[in-house]
Design a protein around this motif. Sequence first.
Motif, mmCIF file in Angstrom:
data_model
loop_
_atom_site.group_PDB
_atom_site.id
_atom_site.type_symbol
_atom_site.label_atom_id
_atom_site.label_comp_id
_atom_site.label_asym_id
_atom_site.label_seq_id
_atom_site.Cartn_x
_atom_site.Cartn_y
_atom_site.Cartn_z
ATOM 1 N N ALA A 12 0.814 -1.218 0.000
ATOM 2 C CA ALA A 12 0.000 0.000 0.000
ATOM 3 C C ALA A 12 0.850 1.272 0.000
ATOM 4 O O ALA A 12 0.351 2.344 -0.328
ATOM 5 N N LEU A 13 2.116 1.141 0.370
ATOM 6 C CA LEU A 13 2.994 2.304 0.443
ATOM 7 C C LEU A 13 3.443 2.779 -0.934
ATOM 8 O O LEU A 13 3.531 1.984 -1.879
ATOM 9 N N ASP A 14 3.775 4.062 -1.019
ATOM 10 C CA ASP A 14 4.391 4.561 -2.245
ATOM 11 C C ASP A 14 5.806 3.971 -2.314
ATOM 12 O O ASP A 14 6.356 3.531 -1.300
ATOM 13 N N PRO A 15 6.415 3.934 -3.499
ATOM 14 C CA PRO A 15 7.722 3.275 -3.651
ATOM 15 C C PRO A 15 8.814 3.786 -2.716
ATOM 16 O O PRO A 15 9.598 2.995 -2.183
ATOM 17 N N GLU A 16 8.869 5.076 -2.473
ATOM 18 C CA GLU A 16 9.909 5.635 -1.604
ATOM 19 C C GLU A 16 9.765 5.114 -0.172
ATOM 20 O O GLU A 16 10.736 4.676 0.443
ATOM 21 N N HIS A 17 8.550 5.167 0.351
ATOM 22 C CA HIS A 17 8.324 4.680 1.713
ATOM 23 C C HIS A 17 8.477 3.155 1.784
ATOM 24 O O HIS A 17 8.954 2.629 2.788
ATOM 25 N N ARG A 18 8.055 2.461 0.738
ATOM 26 C CA ARG A 18 8.177 1.002 0.721
ATOM 27 C C ARG A 18 9.636 0.590 0.893
ATOM 28 O O ARG A 18 9.960 -0.295 1.687
ATOM 29 N N GLU A 19 10.518 1.248 0.172
ATOM 30 C CA GLU A 19 11.941 0.932 0.262
ATOM 31 C C GLU A 19 12.472 1.230 1.663
ATOM 32 O O GLU A 19 13.217 0.432 2.236
ATOM 33 N N ALA A 20 12.077 2.378 2.219
ATOM 34 C CA ALA A 20 12.549 2.761 3.555
ATOM 35 C C ALA A 20 12.050 1.794 4.623
ATOM 36 O O ALA A 20 12.818 1.378 5.499
ATOM 37 N N VAL A 21 10.791 1.414 4.554
ATOM 38 C CA VAL A 21 10.223 0.509 5.561
ATOM 39 C C VAL A 21 10.791 -0.896 5.401
ATOM 40 O O VAL A 21 11.037 -1.584 6.397
ATOM 41 N N SER A 22 11.037 -1.309 4.189
ATOM 42 C CA SER A 22 11.600 -2.652 3.950
ATOM 43 C C SER A 22 12.955 -2.823 4.622
ATOM 44 O O SER A 22 13.312 -3.928 5.022
ATOM 45 N N GLY A 23 13.693 -1.738 4.777
ATOM 46 C CA GLY A 23 15.009 -1.794 5.392
ATOM 47 C C GLY A 23 14.994 -1.719 6.906
ATOM 48 O O GLY A 23 16.035 -1.853 7.545
ATOM 49 N N ARG A 24 13.832 -1.524 7.487
ATOM 50 C CA ARG A 24 13.727 -1.418 8.944
ATOM 51 C C ARG A 24 13.638 -2.808 9.567
ATOM 52 O O ARG A 24 13.260 -3.776 8.912
ATOM 53 N N PRO A 25 13.941 -2.902 10.868
ATOM 54 C CA PRO A 25 13.829 -4.197 11.554
ATOM 55 C C PRO A 25 12.400 -4.740 11.507
ATOM 56 O O PRO A 25 11.431 -3.974 11.434
ATOM 57 N N ARG A 26 12.280 -6.047 11.551
ATOM 58 C CA ARG A 26 10.981 -6.727 11.473
ATOM 59 C C ARG A 26 9.999 -6.204 12.525
ATOM 60 O O ARG A 26 8.824 -6.012 12.241
ATOM 61 N N GLU A 27 10.479 -5.968 13.740
ATOM 62 C CA GLU A 27 9.600 -5.488 14.819
ATOM 63 C C GLU A 27 8.987 -4.130 14.467
ATOM 64 O O GLU A 27 7.815 -3.873 14.743
ATOM 65 N N GLU A 28 9.779 -3.273 13.861
ATOM 66 C CA GLU A 28 9.273 -1.957 13.474
ATOM 67 C C GLU A 28 8.281 -2.084 12.320
ATOM 68 O O GLU A 28 7.266 -1.391 12.284
#
Length: 70
Positions: A12-28
């Motif tokens: 559901a995220l835009d591509p920029e946010h998707r990339e940023a969130v994908s790199g965060r820890p699983r818990e986040e």
Amino acid sequence: MPADAIGRFLAALDPEHREAVSGRPREEQERLAAAWERELASDDELDTLDELSPPAAEAEAARRVMDREP
């Protein structure tokens, strides 16, 4: 379409946010996905949008969650 909450949130995220969130820890990612699901469930405006376009409602909820992130 992804079946788990994190996968659906990422989709559901835009591509920029998707990339940023994908790199965060699983818990986040889990915390953000849970916030996204709460946003979808609690906002009547999104309920109306969901009837017209479920992907648009999911994208709007994802945008709202990310707007609240520091």
